[in-house]
Write a protein that holds these residues in place. Structure first.
Motif, PDB file in Angstrom:
ATOM      1  N   PHE A  33       0.851  -1.282  -0.089  1.00  9.84           N
ATOM      2  CA  PHE A  33      -0.224   0.094  -0.069  1.00  9.84           C
ATOM      3  C   PHE A  33       0.888   1.316   0.023  1.00  9.84           C
ATOM      4  CE2 PHE A  33      -1.479   3.400   2.686  1.00  9.84           C
ATOM      5  CZ  PHE A  33      -2.794   3.790   1.945  1.00  9.84           C
ATOM      6  N   CYS A  34       2.060   1.410   0.908  1.00  8.93           N
ATOM      7  CA  CYS A  34       2.748   2.539   0.776  1.00  8.93           C
ATOM      8  C   CYS A  34       3.497   2.630  -0.347  1.00  8.93           C
ATOM      9  CB  CYS A  34       3.708   2.229   1.845  1.00  8.93           C
ATOM     10  SG  CYS A  34       3.021   2.433   3.772  1.00  8.93           S
ATOM     11  N   ILE A  35       3.998   1.755  -1.301  1.00 12.06           N
ATOM     12  CA  ILE A  35       4.623   1.884  -2.469  1.00 12.06           C
ATOM     13  C   ILE A  35       3.701   2.560  -3.529  1.00 12.06           C
ATOM     14  CG2 ILE A  35       5.704   0.790  -4.353  1.00 12.06           C
ATOM     15  CD1 ILE A  35       6.877  -1.580  -2.290  1.00 12.06           C
ATOM     16  N   ARG A  36       2.533   1.911  -3.642  1.00  9.25           N
ATOM     17  CA  ARG A  36       1.406   2.656  -4.293  1.00  9.25           C
ATOM     18  C   ARG A  36       0.881   3.946  -4.344  1.00  9.25           C
ATOM     19  NH1 ARG A  36      -2.597  -2.945  -5.181  1.00  9.25           N
ATOM     20  NH2 ARG A  36      -1.193  -3.926  -6.195  1.00  9.25           N
ATOM     21  N   HIS A  37       0.851   4.148  -2.717  1.00  8.93           N
ATOM     22  CA  HIS A  37       0.506   5.293  -2.344  1.00  8.93           C
ATOM     23  C   HIS A  37       1.468   6.273  -2.461  1.00  8.93           C
ATOM     24  CE1 HIS A  37      -3.140   7.651  -0.658  1.00  8.93           C
ATOM     25  NE2 HIS A  37      -2.036   8.421   0.054  1.00  8.93           N
ATOM     26  N   HIS A  38       2.619   6.012  -2.329  1.00 10.36           N
ATOM     27  CA  HIS A  38       3.734   6.880  -2.584  1.00 10.36           C
ATOM     28  C   HIS A  38       3.776   7.550  -4.270  1.00 10.36           C
ATOM     29  CE1 HIS A  38       7.686   8.724  -2.893  1.00 10.36           C
ATOM     30  NE2 HIS A  38       7.308   9.229  -1.650  1.00 10.36           N
ATOM     31  N   GLN A  39       3.646   6.485  -4.864  1.00 16.07           N
ATOM     32  CA  GLN A  39       3.588   6.492  -6.485  1.00 16.07           C
ATOM     33  C   GLN A  39       2.425   7.597  -6.593  1.00 16.07           C
ATOM     34  OE1 GLN A  39       3.337   2.645  -7.829  1.00 16.07           O
ATOM     35  NE2 GLN A  39       5.466   2.532  -8.109  1.00 16.07           N
ATOM     36  N   PHE A  40       1.458   7.511  -5.979  1.00 11.88           N
ATOM     37  CA  PHE A  40       0.153   8.234  -6.298  1.00 11.88           C
ATOM     38  C   PHE A  40       0.632   9.767  -5.749  1.00 11.88           C
ATOM     39  CE2 PHE A  40      -3.292  10.446  -3.990  1.00 11.88           C
ATOM     40  CZ  PHE A  40      -4.324  10.539  -5.095  1.00 11.88           C
ATOM     41  N   LEU A  41       1.348   9.839  -4.684  1.00  9.16           N
ATOM     42  CA  LEU A  41       1.534  11.170  -4.035  1.00  9.16           C
ATOM     43  C   LEU A  41       2.392  11.865  -4.877  1.00  9.16           C
ATOM     44  CD1 LEU A  41       1.839  13.237  -1.822  1.00  9.16           C
ATOM     45  CD2 LEU A  41       3.791  11.738  -0.773  1.00  9.16           C
ATOM     46  N   ILE A  42       3.474  11.165  -5.765  1.00  7.11           N
ATOM     47  CA  ILE A  42       4.395  11.807  -6.444  1.00  7.11           C
ATOM     48  C   ILE A  42       3.469  12.446  -8.028  1.00  7.11           C
ATOM     49  CG2 ILE A  42       6.416  11.523  -8.219  1.00  7.11           C
ATOM     50  CD1 ILE A  42       7.251   9.473  -6.493  1.00  7.11           C
ATOM     51  N   LYS A  43       2.407  11.693  -8.137  1.00 10.73           N
ATOM     52  CA  LYS A  43       1.712  12.221  -9.457  1.00 10.73           C
ATOM     53  C   LYS A  43       0.843  13.379  -8.938  1.00 10.73           C
ATOM     54  CE  LYS A  43       1.345   7.633 -11.938  1.00 10.73           C
ATOM     55  NZ  LYS A  43       0.570   6.764 -12.288  1.00 10.73           N
ATOM     56  N   TYR A  44       0.395  13.278  -7.748  1.00 10.78           N
ATOM     57  CA  TYR A  44      -0.584  14.297  -7.260  1.00 10.78           C
ATOM     58  C   TYR A  44       0.356  15.653  -6.832  1.00 10.78           C
ATOM     59  CZ  TYR A  44      -3.935  16.394  -4.151  1.00 10.78           C
ATOM     60  OH  TYR A  44      -5.009  17.276  -3.765  1.00 10.78           O
ATOM     61  N   HIS A  45       1.481  15.563  -6.322  1.00  9.85           N
ATOM     62  CA  HIS A  45       2.527  16.678  -6.344  1.00  9.85           C
ATOM     63  C   HIS A  45       3.076  17.331  -7.495  1.00  9.85           C
ATOM     64  CE1 HIS A  45       5.535  19.266  -4.594  1.00  9.85           C
ATOM     65  NE2 HIS A  45       6.233  18.884  -5.461  1.00  9.85           N
ATOM     66  N   GLY A  46       3.111  16.463  -8.397  1.00  8.76           N
ATOM     67  CA  GLY A  46       3.446  17.100  -9.830  1.00  8.76           C
ATOM     68  C   GLY A  46       2.249  17.588 -10.381  1.00  8.76           C
ATOM     69  N   LYS A  47       0.925  17.325 -10.326  1.00  7.61           N
ATOM     70  CA  LYS A  47      -0.105  18.272 -10.733  1.00  7.61           C
ATOM     71  C   LYS A  47      -0.223  19.580  -9.920  1.00  7.61           C
ATOM     72  CE  LYS A  47      -1.792  15.267 -13.531  1.00  7.61           C
ATOM     73  NZ  LYS A  47      -1.880  15.671 -15.434  1.00  7.61           N
ATOM     74  N   ILE A  48      -0.004  19.624  -8.766  1.00  9.16           N
ATOM     75  CA  ILE A  48      -0.032  20.917  -8.044  1.00  9.16           C
ATOM     76  C   ILE A  48       1.085  21.662  -8.211  1.00  9.16           C
ATOM     77  CG2 ILE A  48       0.096  21.737  -5.620  1.00  9.16           C
ATOM     78  CD1 ILE A  48      -1.368  19.417  -4.587  1.00  9.16           C
ATOM     79  N   SER A  49       2.319  21.219  -8.364  1.00  6.80           N
ATOM     80  CA  SER A  49       3.526  21.902  -8.702  1.00  6.80           C
ATOM     81  C   SER A  49       3.213  22.620 -10.139  1.00  6.80           C
ATOM     82  CB  SER A  49       4.809  21.064  -8.775  1.00  6.80           C
ATOM     83  OG  SER A  49       5.870  21.808  -9.129  1.00  6.80           O
ATOM     84  N   GLU A  50       2.841  21.785 -10.891  1.00 12.62           N
ATOM     85  CA  GLU A  50       2.675  22.231 -12.429  1.00 12.62           C
ATOM     86  C   GLU A  50       1.506  23.456 -12.249  1.00 12.62           C
ATOM     87  OE1 GLU A  50       0.585  20.728 -16.705  1.00 12.62           O
ATOM     88  OE2 GLU A  50       1.058  19.412 -14.985  1.00 12.62           O
ATOM     89  N   LEU A  51       0.420  23.209 -11.479  1.00 12.10           N
ATOM     90  CA  LEU A  51      -0.520  24.282 -11.360  1.00 12.10           C
ATOM     91  C   LEU A  51      -0.044  25.601 -11.074  1.00 12.10           C
ATOM     92  CD1 LEU A  51      -3.831  25.021 -11.264  1.00 12.10           C
ATOM     93  CD2 LEU A  51      -3.619  24.398  -8.938  1.00 12.10           C
TER      94      LEU A  51
END
Length: 429
Positions: free
Chosen positions: A291-309
């Motif tokens: 779960f942590c591996i998958r959720h950290h991958q999700f976190l990286i994508k989520y942060h990328g969207k906010i950073s791009e915004l």
């Protein structure tokens, strides 16, 4: 002698207003603390309602792109036209008037710095308004990911509880931001009216020297000018409030995902000491690591969207706010005391919010890495220890907000800006 008395009276007035502002905030916070942190079934949708409700007052109806086909009633059309008229009033009392003033006083050093200061300060809310108008599709994607991130958390787990707690606190902070903005701008509008009535002079809620083609105190339509300024100030306050609440909400969502992974590794630490004697616990650790591996991958994508915004808007405002601070220092000995305070705060507060939010993300990511390293991997099976090492390596990749992809928004940046502004001030003087 009269100038000295006026400066002393201005300082006392500012001190009284500041103390009254802080006392009011503390009073409302204590009185409505439980309501501000009251749990909601869906805090993400609740935050969207708050932001959308604020932005409707400035003509932005669909902030998050939820409504594919908006219904245009006569009342909504009238509301948008009125909000646009208010926006034009803001442009007139802000950048337009100060550009005309700059043309008339150039190349005088002090007056030119005054005009540039006010042009820059009024460009900040304009850039935020453009940002809110043009971010609908990106915000729709981010909010969809927020729902997905909350949906994968197991019901009743400590990780989900921590996530909801973070979102509820963000909601409380959002209401405090709204309250703070309301008190500041209401006081900003009422103080000139109070001085006009009781001080036998003309006072307007602005720091500018002119309105369009005429000096602000020589206009024959003082009452109309006062109303236009009040309306323009309300437009700026409402739009900036929605923008700040959105920033607080998105940063809190990202922090919540960091807390989820941290909380999960804290659970793994409690289980790791008994793994050799219990097969069920080893299986549970496997599930949590996956779960942590998958959720950290999700976190990286989520942060990328906010950073791009925020990358472009932070870059633009970072440059504008440096100009505001530099020109404020250049004019602090020639301007009215209250003018210096207002424009200085207008420049320093947004920078403080951005750097504080960026610092929270960096420090929370470091705490997550520490929790991963301290999860008891040395007592696990080799396969599980390798999984922990994999997550730990990925977590070393820094996640941070940047201004135009160049400057990291953190406390070091804030300190460097302050030093750079002072150096520029010293060069000019």
């Amino acid at each position: 002698m009269s100038q000295t008395n006026e400066k002393t009276r201005s300082k006392v007035t500012c001190q009284i207003v500041t103390c009254g502002h802080l006392a009011t905030l503390l009073y409302f916070f204590k009185k409505y603390k439980r309501k501000l942190y009251m749990p909601n079934e869906n805090p993400i949708e609740e935050a969207k309602k708050i932001i959308s409700g604020i932005q409707q007052f400035v003509g932005i109806r669909d902030v998050f792109g939820d409504n594919k086909e908006l219904r245009w009633s006569p009342l909504s059309v009238v509301g948008i036209l009125v909000s646009w008229c208010v926006g034009v009033a803001f442009l007139y009392t802000g950048p337009f008037s100060e550009i005309m003033y700059l043309v008339s006083v150039f190349p005088d050093k002090v007056d030119s710095f005054k005009a540039v200061n006010l042009i820059s300060a009024t460009c900040v809310p304009i850039s935020k308004y453009i940002f809110m108008w043009t971010s609908r599709n990106r915000l729709k994607t981010i909010m969809k990911m927020s729902h997905e991130g909350l949906g994968v958390l197991p019901e009743g787990s400590p990780a989900r509880a921590r996530m909801l707690q973070t979102l509820h606190k963000a909601q409380g902070v959002s209401w405090l931001v709204i309250l703070n903005q309301a008190i500041v701008h209401i006081g900003y509008l009422l103080l000139p009216l109070f001085l006009t009535v009781f001080m036998n002079g003309r006072y307007l809620p602005t720091t500018g020297e002119s309105y369009g083609l005429t000096p602000k105190y020589e206009t024959p339509y003082y009452e109309a000018t006062f109303v236009i300024t009040c309306v323009a100030t309300a437009f700026s306050a409402i739009n900036q409030t929605g923008y700040i609440v959105l920033f607080v909400t998105l940063v809190a969502h990202e922090l919540g995902h960091f807390y989820v992974i941290t909380e999960t590794f804290n659970e793994i630490y409690k289980l790791s000491s008994a793994t050799r004697e219990n097969d069920d616990l080893r299986k549970e650790i496997d599930e949590k690591l996956t779960f942590c591996i998958r959720h950290h991958q999700f976190l990286i994508k989520y942060h990328g969207k906010i950073s791009e915004l925020y990358q472009a808007i932070l870059g633009a405002q970072f440059l504008i706010m440096i100009i505001v601070l530099v020109t404020t220092l250049q004019t602090m000995y020639y301007w009215h005391f209250s003018n210096t305070i207002i424009t200085g705060v207008a420049g320093i507060m947004p920078l403080t919010i951005y750097c504080f939010g960026g610092e929270l993300i960096i420090s929370t990511a470091e705490n997550m890495s520490e929790a991963i390293y301290s999860c008891g991997w040395e007592m696990m099976e080799p396969r599980q220890a390798r999984a922990v090492g994999f997550i730990l390596c990925i977590s070393q990749r820094p996640l941070h907000l940047t201004a135009a992809g160049v400057t990291t928004m953190n406390r070091d940046t804030f300190a460097n800006v302050v030093q750079a502004v002072y150096k520029i001030y010293a060069v000019f003087n």
